[in-house]
Design a protein around this motif. Structure first.
Motif, PDB file in Angstrom:
ATOM      1  N   GLY A   1       0.822  -1.225   0.000  1.00  0.00           N
ATOM      2  CA  GLY A   1       0.000   0.000   0.000  1.00  0.00           C
ATOM      3  C   GLY A   1       0.842   1.255   0.000  1.00  0.00           C
ATOM      4  N   VAL A   2       1.892   1.262   0.875  1.00  0.00           N
ATOM      5  CA  VAL A   2       2.783   2.437   0.917  1.00  0.00           C
ATOM      6  C   VAL A   2       3.493   2.615  -0.417  1.00  0.00           C
ATOM      7  N   GLY A   3       3.959   1.519  -0.983  1.00  0.00           N
ATOM      8  CA  GLY A   3       4.624   1.599  -2.291  1.00  0.00           C
ATOM      9  C   GLY A   3       3.702   2.136  -3.364  1.00  0.00           C
ATOM     10  N   PHE A   4       2.450   1.641  -3.300  1.00  0.00           N
ATOM     11  CA  PHE A   4       1.467   2.101  -4.286  1.00  0.00           C
ATOM     12  C   PHE A   4       1.205   3.603  -4.153  1.00  0.00           C
ATOM     13  N   ILE A   5       1.129   4.055  -2.886  1.00  0.00           N
ATOM     14  CA  ILE A   5       0.925   5.493  -2.637  1.00  0.00           C
ATOM     15  C   ILE A   5       2.084   6.308  -3.215  1.00  0.00           C
ATOM     16  N   PHE A   6       3.319   5.819  -2.993  1.00  0.00           N
ATOM     17  CA  PHE A   6       4.488   6.532  -3.529  1.00  0.00           C
ATOM     18  C   PHE A   6       4.474   6.555  -5.066  1.00  0.00           C
ATOM     19  N   LEU A   7       4.060   5.422  -5.641  1.00  0.00           N
ATOM     20  CA  LEU A   7       3.979   5.360  -7.103  1.00  0.00           C
ATOM     21  C   LEU A   7       2.945   6.357  -7.644  1.00  0.00           C
ATOM     22  N   LEU A   8       1.802   6.393  -6.964  1.00  0.00           N
ATOM     23  CA  LEU A   8       0.767   7.342  -7.381  1.00  0.00           C
ATOM     24  C   LEU A   8       1.263   8.783  -7.274  1.00  0.00           C
ATOM     25  N   ARG A   9       1.957   9.077  -6.173  1.00  0.00           N
ATOM     26  CA  ARG A   9       2.471  10.438  -5.952  1.00  0.00           C
ATOM     27  C   ARG A   9       3.514  10.804  -7.007  1.00  0.00           C
ATOM     28  N   LEU A  10       4.371   9.832  -7.304  1.00  0.00           N
ATOM     29  CA  LEU A  10       5.401  10.069  -8.315  1.00  0.00           C
ATOM     30  C   LEU A  10       4.780  10.296  -9.693  1.00  0.00           C
ATOM     31  N   PHE A  11       3.763   9.478  -9.994  1.00  0.00           N
ATOM     32  CA  PHE A  11       3.054   9.637 -11.267  1.00  0.00           C
ATOM     33  C   PHE A  11       2.387  11.014 -11.346  1.00  0.00           C
ATOM     34  N   TYR A  12       1.811  11.425 -10.238  1.00  0.00           N
ATOM     35  CA  TYR A  12       1.124  12.725 -10.198  1.00  0.00           C
ATOM     36  C   TYR A  12       2.120  13.878 -10.411  1.00  0.00           C
ATOM     37  N   ILE A  13       3.256  13.750  -9.740  1.00  0.00           N
ATOM     38  CA  ILE A  13       4.257  14.825  -9.839  1.00  0.00           C
ATOM     39  C   ILE A  13       4.834  14.906 -11.242  1.00  0.00           C
ATOM     40  N   GLN A  14       5.171  13.716 -11.823  1.00  0.00           N
ATOM     41  CA  GLN A  14       5.907  13.712 -13.083  1.00  0.00           C
ATOM     42  C   GLN A  14       5.006  13.823 -14.302  1.00  0.00           C
ATOM     43  N   VAL A  15       3.797  13.395 -14.198  1.00  0.00           N
ATOM     44  CA  VAL A  15       2.940  13.341 -15.382  1.00  0.00           C
ATOM     45  C   VAL A  15       1.775  14.318 -15.312  1.00  0.00           C
ATOM     46  N   ILE A  16       1.153  14.392 -14.158  1.00  0.00           N
ATOM     47  CA  ILE A  16      -0.087  15.159 -14.060  1.00  0.00           C
ATOM     48  C   ILE A  16       0.155  16.593 -13.616  1.00  0.00           C
ATOM     49  N   ASP A  17       0.916  16.799 -12.579  1.00  0.00           N
ATOM     50  CA  ASP A  17       1.030  18.122 -11.967  1.00  0.00           C
ATOM     51  C   ASP A  17       2.054  18.980 -12.696  1.00  0.00           C
ATOM     52  N   ASP A  18       1.590  19.883 -13.567  1.00  0.00           N
ATOM     53  CA  ASP A  18       2.473  20.780 -14.310  1.00  0.00           C
ATOM     54  C   ASP A  18       3.223  21.725 -13.398  1.00  0.00           C
ATOM     55  N   THR A  19       2.629  21.986 -12.233  1.00  0.00           N
ATOM     56  CA  THR A  19       3.280  22.909 -11.308  1.00  0.00           C
ATOM     57  C   THR A  19       4.650  22.390 -10.911  1.00  0.00           C
ATOM     58  N   TYR A  20       4.704  21.113 -10.559  1.00  0.00           N
ATOM     59  CA  TYR A  20       5.984  20.531 -10.159  1.00  0.00           C
ATOM     60  C   TYR A  20       6.919  20.441 -11.357  1.00  0.00           C
ATOM     61  N   LYS A  21       6.361  20.126 -12.493  1.00  0.00           N
ATOM     62  CA  LYS A  21       7.185  20.049 -13.699  1.00  0.00           C
ATOM     63  C   LYS A  21       7.822  21.390 -14.003  1.00  0.00           C
ATOM     64  N   LEU A  22       7.006  22.459 -13.942  1.00  0.00           N
ATOM     65  CA  LEU A  22       7.537  23.790 -14.214  1.00  0.00           C
ATOM     66  C   LEU A  22       8.594  24.180 -13.197  1.00  0.00           C
ATOM     67  N   ASP A  23       8.315  23.852 -11.927  1.00  0.00           N
ATOM     68  CA  ASP A  23       9.267  24.206 -10.893  1.00  0.00           C
ATOM     69  C   ASP A  23      10.602  23.512 -11.127  1.00  0.00           C
ATOM     70  N   ALA A  24      10.541  22.214 -11.473  1.00  0.00           N
ATOM     71  CA  ALA A  24      11.774  21.468 -11.709  1.00  0.00           C
ATOM     72  C   ALA A  24      12.538  22.030 -12.901  1.00  0.00           C
ATOM     73  N   LYS A  25      11.791  22.321 -13.935  1.00  0.00           N
ATOM     74  CA  LYS A  25      12.447  22.877 -15.122  1.00  0.00           C
ATOM     75  C   LYS A  25      13.069  24.222 -14.829  1.00  0.00           C
ATOM     76  N   ASN A  26      12.306  25.077 -14.153  1.00  0.00           N
ATOM     77  CA  ASN A  26      12.798  26.427 -13.891  1.00  0.00           C
ATOM     78  C   ASN A  26      13.991  26.435 -12.949  1.00  0.00           C
ATOM     79  N   GLN A  27      14.116  25.362 -12.131  1.00  0.00           N
ATOM     80  CA  GLN A  27      15.287  25.285 -11.271  1.00  0.00           C
ATOM     81  C   GLN A  27      16.540  25.019 -12.097  1.00  0.00           C
ATOM     82  N   ALA A  28      16.399  24.322 -13.200  1.00  0.00           N
ATOM     83  CA  ALA A  28      17.560  23.916 -13.993  1.00  0.00           C
ATOM     84  C   ALA A  28      17.716  24.700 -15.287  1.00  0.00           C
ATOM     85  N   PHE A  29      16.596  25.126 -15.880  1.00  0.00           N
ATOM     86  CA  PHE A  29      16.645  25.790 -17.183  1.00  0.00           C
ATOM     87  C   PHE A  29      15.994  27.160 -17.122  1.00  0.00           C
TER      88      PHE A  29
END
Length: 607
Positions: free
Chosen positions: A17-45
């Protein structure tokens, strides 16, 4: 044993269950949540827009009229703004703490994760100071821009100015808020040619907001393409000279080359220094100019002001009368200081009587053209006054009056030639006749003509029946045939053989008529004075001309508001400009000095 097995299953389920939660969170951050994507990009580029150099503008002789000067925009990425010395930044760019808080709040409201302009158009000097400290201001970086510069400080209305794109234009696609666009003049008409194509650079930055080089050696960057250079038709020296002659006067001067339609000068007075509408002080300066309701320096009189053409309009009525067969060169009409049919109104000045057609032009007889106008409108071949008037109006409009000439300058107005419906509404259908509107015979009444149209009429007469569309750009990036319609002849409804007598009369206007002040030794000038009635004050001084008589090189219209007779101010100004352009010298310094020193307005623009 069973208890141990149950606990084992529970532990496994918890881990899964914990692993599944982490997978869901990771999927949300990397695929769904543009906010995190933009933040990560803006930190590097950092995605930096490369704004192209706007195209340069030259006069017809290669003199530079508009060029670019380096400037910079201070950009901000609100998400990264933290632990900075606010006062140091404020002092570096010359703003207060309150202004800092307001600007940062506005940028945050726009987007915490997208860069936006914090302070626009920073000078080279300010940038030099800021550049050394920029690494201390997390979330801030500089983006290079250019500002327009006007070395000659002439032709402000014609060249135009640029300003920020409004939200409505930004929604259309190409532009973004904060971009600049041509607002008036050539800058507006040729925006697509001048703007170029912007590019984008992807730059790697470290945690301290310092650039660490381009990403992947720039293979994903797009190059900025500079705007195209324009060669205008303006003669910078003639334009500057015209502005000097018109200083401390209200009005306009337009000069055109009849054989091409190229605008040599377009003077609007009062004017302003075009450099006032550049840089960080643009908004403040624009507000001051806009509030000046006495001189109205932002008003482009050359293209937008309507004036009664006065006696200069007699030339057109003389041509229409001949074309209609109701007037011949030898036709004579009497004048007893006014039009006898109307009890001496409109009045006229003393001169010999009766006069033939050429002499009527030379001495500008009002009575003569009242007779001519009546013979046109009341011509027996027409069923009624309305039909005769419509025929007259069609002739007038063929000279480019009462409609747009389709020049390449914005804000051109069409002028005013009243329609049959206009008079039916004003006087009542069937309740007006030629005598009711006789003021049109001498260029008064409801007629309204712009200075550009006045100069174009001179081109039409100089060419004996046709004109080229007046235009301000000669070539775009070296290409001269970019507007085929500029090469087409626009014919009037008057046959060429009818122009000779009118032109002879115009020559005598200068040689021995109402504009002898405009005479230049050794030069055949054809002109016509006009005094345009003004219900709001002193009459306007008007003079139109072209020269030389044969193979004309220049046609000019001069309107000086509230200055009296045409020969007093307008004719001398036109004559001096003719001499400057054709002879490149002035042989009448006393006349020139009187025009330079003449102050016909009581207020000057404070710049």
């Amino acid at each position: 044993m069973n208890n141990f097995s149950d606990r084992k299953i529970v532990m496994i389920l918890i881990i899964i269950g914990v692993g599944f939660i982490f997978l869901l969170r990771l999927f949300y951050i990397q695929v769904i949540d543009d906010t995190y994507k933009l933040d990560a990009k803006n930190q590097a580029f950092r995605y930096t827009i490369d704004y192209p150099a706007r195209g340069l503008i030259y006069d017809r002789n290669g003199t530079l009229l508009v060029y670019n000067e380096a400037a910079y925009d201070l950009m901000v990425l609100p998400k990264q703004v933290k632990d900075i010395d606010t006062m140091d930044l404020c002092n570096s760019i010359g703003i207060t703490r309150e202004q800092f808080e307001k600007k940062l709040s506005e940028a945050t409201a726009y987007s915490r994760y997208k860069p936006s302009i914090f302070e626009k158009q920073i000078s080279v000097e300010t940038y030099a100071v800021l550049q050394e400290k920029l690494y201390k201001f997390n979330g801030f970086f500089v983006q290079s821009r250019t500002l327009r510069k006007y070395p000659s400080e002439v032709a402000a209305h014609t060249l135009g100015y640029i300003g920020e794109v409004n939200p409505e234009i930004a929604k259309q696609g190409y532009y973004r808020e904060g971009d600049y666009i041509g607002i008036s003049g050539i800058e507006k008409s040729y925006e697509k040619e001048l703007r170029g194509q912007r590019g984008v650079r992807i730059v790697m930055v470290d945690v301290h907001n310092r650039e660490k080089g381009s990403y992947m050696n720039g293979i994903y960057d797009t190059l900025a393409l500079p705007g195209k250079n324009l060669m205008s038709t303006l003669d910078a020296e003639l334009q500057a000279y015209g502005e000097l002659l018109m200083q401390n006067k209200k009005g306009s001067v337009v000069a055109i080359e009849p054989s091409t339609g190229e605008i040599l000068a377009a003077v609007t007075s009062p004017s302003y220094n075009p450099n006032l509408l550049v840089g960080r002080d643009r908004t403040k300066n624009y507000g001051k100019l806009l509030k000046d309701t006495v001189l109205v320096p932002l008003f482009n009189r050359a293209l937008m002001a309507y004036y009664p053409p006065g006696s200069t309009f007699k030339l057109i009525n003389g041509l229409i009368g001949q074309q209609e067969g109701v007037l011949r060169p030898e036709t004579r009409y009497p004048c007893a200081r006014g039009y006898p049919v109307m009890g001496g109104r409109p009045g006229c000045h003393p001169h010999a009587s009766p006069l033939d057609l050429s002499q009527s032009v030379q001495h500008s007889c009002n009575s003569y053209y009242c007779y001519v106008f009546r013979s046109i409108i009341d011509n027996k071949k027409y069923k009624n006054t309305e039909e005769g008037y419509q025929a007259w109006r069609d002739y007038v409009m063929s000279f480019g009056i009462g409609r747009k000439l389709n020049t390449d300058l914005p804000q051109e107005l069409r002028g005013m030639v009243p329609s049959v419906k206009y008079y039916d509404k004003y006087f009542g259908k069937g309740s007006w006749k030629s005598s009711t509107i006789v003021s049109l015979s001498i260029g008064q009444g409801e007629l309204g003509i712009t200075p550009l149209q006045m100069a174009n009429i001179m081109c039409t007469i100089a060419n004996r029946g046709y004109y080229y569309v007046p235009h301000i750009i000669k070539s775009v990036a070296g290409q001269t045939n970019f507007r085929p319609d500029f090469l087409e002849k626009n014919y009037t409804r008057i046959d060429p053989e009818h122009f000779g007598t009118i032109i002879d009369g115009m020559e005598q206007v200068v040689e021995a008529g109402t504009a002898r002040v405009a005479k230049i030794k050794g030069m055949q000038i054809c002109g016509k004075t006009g005094t345009a009635q003004n219900p709001h004050g002193k009459d306007h001084s008007l003079f139109v001309c072209f020269a030389p008589k044969d193979n004309p090189k220049i046609a000019i219209a001069v309107m000086v508001e509230n200055s009296g007779f045409g020969a007093t101010w307008a004719a001398p100004i036109a004559s001096l400009m003719l001499e400057k352009y054709l002879n490149d010298t002035i042989t009448r310094p006393e006349l020139e000095k009187r025009m330079f020193d003449g102050n016909l307005i009581t207020t000057t623009i404070k710049q």
